[in-house]
Motif scaffolding. Structure first.
Motif, PDB file in Angstrom:
ATOM      1  N   ALA A  52     -21.813   7.946  12.572  1.00 41.36           N
ATOM      2  CA  ALA A  52     -23.257   7.999  12.304  1.00 41.36           C
ATOM      3  C   ALA A  52     -23.868   8.991  13.269  1.00 41.36           C
ATOM      4  O   ALA A  52     -23.770   8.830  14.492  1.00 41.36           O
ATOM      5  CB  ALA A  52     -23.868   6.607  12.499  1.00 41.36           C
ATOM      6  N   TRP A  53     -24.460  10.025  12.703  1.00 40.33           N
ATOM      7  CA  TRP A  53     -25.022  11.093  13.540  1.00 40.33           C
ATOM      8  C   TRP A  53     -26.368  11.503  12.973  1.00 40.33           C
ATOM      9  O   TRP A  53     -26.463  11.926  11.808  1.00 40.33           O
ATOM     10  CB  TRP A  53     -24.052  12.286  13.563  1.00 40.33           C
ATOM     11  CG  TRP A  53     -24.509  13.382  14.458  1.00 40.33           C
ATOM     12  CD1 TRP A  53     -25.048  13.246  15.698  1.00 40.33           C
ATOM     13  CD2 TRP A  53     -24.459  14.793  14.181  1.00 40.33           C
ATOM     14  NE1 TRP A  53     -25.336  14.479  16.228  1.00 40.33           N
ATOM     15  CE2 TRP A  53     -24.985  15.448  15.321  1.00 40.33           C
ATOM     16  CE3 TRP A  53     -24.017  15.557  13.101  1.00 40.33           C
ATOM     17  CZ2 TRP A  53     -25.098  16.825  15.394  1.00 40.33           C
ATOM     18  CZ3 TRP A  53     -24.120  16.930  13.183  1.00 40.33           C
ATOM     19  CH2 TRP A  53     -24.657  17.564  14.324  1.00 40.33           C
ATOM     20  N   GLU A  54     -27.383  11.387  13.810  1.00 36.36           N
ATOM     21  CA  GLU A  54     -28.745  11.681  13.341  1.00 36.36           C
ATOM     22  C   GLU A  54     -28.926  13.176  13.073  1.00 36.36           C
ATOM     23  O   GLU A  54     -29.892  13.578  12.437  1.00 36.36           O
ATOM     24  CB  GLU A  54     -29.795  11.128  14.301  1.00 36.36           C
ATOM     25  CG  GLU A  54     -29.739  11.571  15.744  1.00 36.36           C
ATOM     26  CD  GLU A  54     -28.635  10.911  16.567  1.00 36.36           C
ATOM     27  OE1 GLU A  54     -27.794  10.163  16.021  1.00 36.36           O
ATOM     28  OE2 GLU A  54     -28.601  11.175  17.790  1.00 36.36           O
ATOM     29  N   GLY A  97     -23.094   5.836  18.268  1.00 37.27           N
ATOM     30  CA  GLY A  97     -23.333   6.441  19.576  1.00 37.27           C
ATOM     31  C   GLY A  97     -24.173   5.588  20.520  1.00 37.27           C
ATOM     32  O   GLY A  97     -24.640   4.511  20.157  1.00 37.27           O
ATOM     33  N   PRO A  98     -24.356   6.098  21.740  1.00 32.59           N
ATOM     34  CA  PRO A  98     -25.143   5.375  22.747  1.00 32.59           C
ATOM     35  C   PRO A  98     -26.644   5.629  22.577  1.00 32.59           C
ATOM     36  O   PRO A  98     -27.037   6.358  21.647  1.00 32.59           O
ATOM     37  CB  PRO A  98     -24.648   5.990  24.055  1.00 32.59           C
ATOM     38  CG  PRO A  98     -24.324   7.404  23.691  1.00 32.59           C
ATOM     39  CD  PRO A  98     -23.838   7.370  22.250  1.00 32.59           C
ATOM     40  N   GLU A  99     -27.450   5.074  23.463  1.00 28.96           N
ATOM     41  CA  GLU A  99     -28.917   5.194  23.391  1.00 28.96           C
ATOM     42  C   GLU A  99     -29.358   6.646  23.230  1.00 28.96           C
ATOM     43  O   GLU A  99     -30.284   6.949  22.485  1.00 28.96           O
ATOM     44  CB  GLU A  99     -29.566   4.623  24.662  1.00 28.96           C
ATOM     45  CG  GLU A  99     -29.428   3.121  24.834  1.00 28.96           C
ATOM     46  CD  GLU A  99     -28.147   2.701  25.557  1.00 28.96           C
ATOM     47  OE1 GLU A  99     -27.207   3.521  25.644  1.00 28.96           O
ATOM     48  OE2 GLU A  99     -28.084   1.547  26.012  1.00 28.96           O
ATOM     49  N   GLY A 100     -28.693   7.550  23.947  1.00 27.24           N
ATOM     50  CA  GLY A 100     -29.092   8.957  23.905  1.00 27.24           C
ATOM     51  C   GLY A 100     -28.415   9.747  22.792  1.00 27.24           C
ATOM     52  O   GLY A 100     -28.567  10.967  22.720  1.00 27.24           O
ATOM     53  N   LEU A 109     -28.033   8.147   8.540  1.00 29.97           N
ATOM     54  CA  LEU A 109     -28.524   6.816   8.128  1.00 29.97           C
ATOM     55  C   LEU A 109     -29.970   6.917   7.660  1.00 29.97           C
ATOM     56  O   LEU A 109     -30.691   5.930   7.641  1.00 29.97           O
ATOM     57  CB  LEU A 109     -28.386   5.821   9.285  1.00 29.97           C
ATOM     58  CG  LEU A 109     -26.977   5.638   9.847  1.00 29.97           C
ATOM     59  CD1 LEU A 109     -26.990   4.690  11.030  1.00 29.97           C
ATOM     60  CD2 LEU A 109     -26.027   5.112   8.762  1.00 29.97           C
ATOM     61  N   GLY A 110     -30.373   8.135   7.340  1.00 27.78           N
ATOM     62  CA  GLY A 110     -31.721   8.303   6.799  1.00 27.78           C
ATOM     63  C   GLY A 110     -32.695   8.842   7.820  1.00 27.78           C
ATOM     64  O   GLY A 110     -32.335   9.107   8.968  1.00 27.78           O
ATOM     65  N   ARG A 124     -35.179   7.628   9.470  1.00 19.12           N
ATOM     66  CA  ARG A 124     -35.631   6.856  10.631  1.00 19.12           C
ATOM     67  C   ARG A 124     -34.480   6.718  11.616  1.00 19.12           C
ATOM     68  O   ARG A 124     -33.337   6.532  11.216  1.00 19.12           O
ATOM     69  CB  ARG A 124     -36.137   5.479  10.201  1.00 19.12           C
ATOM     70  CG  ARG A 124     -37.451   5.572   9.429  1.00 19.12           C
ATOM     71  CD  ARG A 124     -37.794   4.283   8.744  1.00 19.12           C
ATOM     72  NE  ARG A 124     -36.766   3.870   7.793  1.00 19.12           N
ATOM     73  CZ  ARG A 124     -36.648   4.370   6.572  1.00 19.12           C
ATOM     74  NH1 ARG A 124     -37.466   5.282   6.136  1.00 19.12           N
ATOM     75  NH2 ARG A 124     -35.688   3.955   5.774  1.00 19.12           N
ATOM     76  N   LEU A 168     -32.480   4.626  14.166  1.00 13.70           N
ATOM     77  CA  LEU A 168     -32.268   3.224  14.544  1.00 13.70           C
ATOM     78  C   LEU A 168     -31.855   3.183  16.004  1.00 13.70           C
ATOM     79  O   LEU A 168     -31.184   4.085  16.495  1.00 13.70           O
ATOM     80  CB  LEU A 168     -31.154   2.624  13.687  1.00 13.70           C
ATOM     81  CG  LEU A 168     -31.362   2.698  12.178  1.00 13.70           C
ATOM     82  CD1 LEU A 168     -30.151   2.162  11.448  1.00 13.70           C
ATOM     83  CD2 LEU A 168     -32.600   1.918  11.777  1.00 13.70           C
TER      84      LEU A 168
HETATM   85  N1  SAH Z   1     -31.368   9.491  21.055  1.00 15.51           N
HETATM   86  C1  SAH Z   1     -31.184   9.835  19.728  1.00 15.51           C
HETATM   87  C2  SAH Z   1     -30.920   8.615  18.835  1.00 15.51           C
HETATM   88  C3  SAH Z   1     -29.729   7.831  19.168  1.00 15.51           C
HETATM   89  S1  SAH Z   1     -29.638   6.441  18.144  1.00 15.51           S
HETATM   90  C4  SAH Z   1     -32.471  10.468  19.207  1.00 15.51           C
HETATM   91  O1  SAH Z   1     -33.521  10.002  19.591  1.00 15.51           O
HETATM   92  O2  SAH Z   1     -32.354  11.412  18.442  1.00 15.51           O
HETATM   93  C5  SAH Z   1     -28.114   5.741  18.634  1.00 15.51           C
HETATM   94  C6  SAH Z   1     -26.990   5.901  17.647  1.00 15.51           C
HETATM   95  O3  SAH Z   1     -27.314   5.246  16.428  1.00 15.51           O
HETATM   96  C7  SAH Z   1     -26.673   7.330  17.247  1.00 15.51           C
HETATM   97  O4  SAH Z   1     -25.747   7.935  18.153  1.00 15.51           O
HETATM   98  C8  SAH Z   1     -26.093   7.163  15.855  1.00 15.51           C
HETATM   99  O5  SAH Z   1     -24.718   6.837  15.922  1.00 15.51           O
HETATM  100  C9  SAH Z   1     -26.855   5.991  15.296  1.00 15.51           C
HETATM  101  N2  SAH Z   1     -28.053   6.350  14.512  1.00 15.51           N
HETATM  102  C10 SAH Z   1     -29.303   5.857  14.665  1.00 15.51           C
HETATM  103  N3  SAH Z   1     -30.145   6.333  13.720  1.00 15.51           N
HETATM  104  C11 SAH Z   1     -29.411   7.152  12.944  1.00 15.51           C
HETATM  105  C12 SAH Z   1     -29.704   7.944  11.791  1.00 15.51           C
HETATM  106  N4  SAH Z   1     -30.916   8.005  11.261  1.00 15.51           N
HETATM  107  N5  SAH Z   1     -28.684   8.654  11.237  1.00 15.51           N
HETATM  108  C13 SAH Z   1     -27.448   8.620  11.770  1.00 15.51           C
HETATM  109  N6  SAH Z   1     -27.117   7.908  12.854  1.00 15.51           N
HETATM  110  C14 SAH Z   1     -28.072   7.176  13.442  1.00 15.51           C
END
Ligand code: SAH
Length: 244
Positions: A169-171, A196-199, A219-220, A222, A224
């Motif tokens: 899962a990668w934003e 992934g972690p918080e960051g 994951l869309g 938003r 998470l």
């Molecule tokens: N700090 C990042 C978000 C990390 S969210 C930012 O603000 O951009 C933590 C983890 O949740 C991510 O590493 C990913 O594995 C997953 N995750 C959360 N939201 C996601 C999304 N919309 N799409 C894909 N992965 C997501």
């Protein structure tokens, strides 16, 4: 899994089994069951047993296995959650909710942006705590198994069993949604989900995962929280394959 847990039974009919000290106290003191009562107990490996109680004291409860039954609550798809180590109680949350939803096993790992870096002496303690949370959640949610919690590892030591699809899962993924990626994978027996972690993950880490064969998914729109993503995505995957 039923309320009682027989971790070391061989499961043979007629076997005399010892309940755990915790279950013994519960059976004798709280439920006040008596010898001759029949109870259901699980082995945490997918089987439940009808057990006839013999000895009932708060210190010791024994019984005899009358019958063995397969637990039907287990999903046919085993999800392995590769979860980056999270801070404080967030990991507990992932273990508890992930177990309720139906995750098969948890593999915590350190990624470059993991905020906490526990000392080796601490990691054993953490693992025990997480295993205990998985056990309690498995009992409460009537799982047929107790999800395994593997020892904390590093990214490069994560296992990639052949033939098991892996999703990261990668934003930053802009093309492939979870729905699209799952639609292209016929129902597997096992699946690896990487969170992934918080960051979030560093770009090189995502590149490493894709080199290992993992497919990046969005994951869309938003974002998470790190502790939400694993249980929610696992639920969506199980739903997609008809397991919820
Ligand atoms: N700090 C990042 C978000 C990390 S969210 C930012 O603000 O951009 C933590 C983890 O949740 C991510 O590493 C990913 O594995 C997953 N995750 C959360 N939201 C996601 C999304 N919309 N799409 C894909 N992965 C997501």
């Amino acid at each position: 899994m039923p309320k009682f847990f027989l971790p070391s039974t061989t499961g043979a009919i007629g076997e005399t089994v010892h309940f755990t000290p915790e279950d013994a106290r519960h059976i004798a003191r709280v439920l006040r069951l008596t010898p001759g009562t029949e109870v259901r107990a699980g082995d945490g490996r997918g089987y439940a047993y009808r057990v006839l109680l013999h000895t009932v004291t708060p210190q010791l409860v024994t019984g005899e296995i009358l019958a063995k039954e397969e637990e039907e609550s287990e999903p046919a798809l085993k999800i392995h959650l590769y979860q980056s180590l999270l801070k404080g109680e967030k990991m507990d949350w992932v273990l508890q909710k992930g177990t309720e939803v139906g995750i098969f096993a948890f593999q915590p790992f350190l990624s470059s942006r993991s905020v906490v870096r526990p000392e080796p002496a601490q990691t054993g303690k953490k693992q025990n705590r997480w295993s205990r949370i998985a056990l309690e959640a498995a009992k409460q949610s009537r799982r047929g198994i107790i999800p395994a919690v593997h020892p904390l590892t590093t990214i490069d030591a994560l296992p990639w069993p052949a033939g098991v699809p892996a999703l990261v899962a990668w934003e930053g993924e802009e093309e492939k949604s979870l729905r699209q990626v799952l639609a292209a994978i016929p129902k597997p027996a096992e699946l690896i989900l990487i969170i992934g972690p918080e960051g979030g993950f560093a770009r090189e880490e995502v590149a490493f995962f894709t080199d290992c064969g993992a497919l990046p998914v969005s994951l869309g729109p938003r974002i998470l929280r790190a502790e939400t993503a694993g249980p929610v995505t696992a639920a969506l995957i199980l739903y997609h394959y008809g397991e919820i």
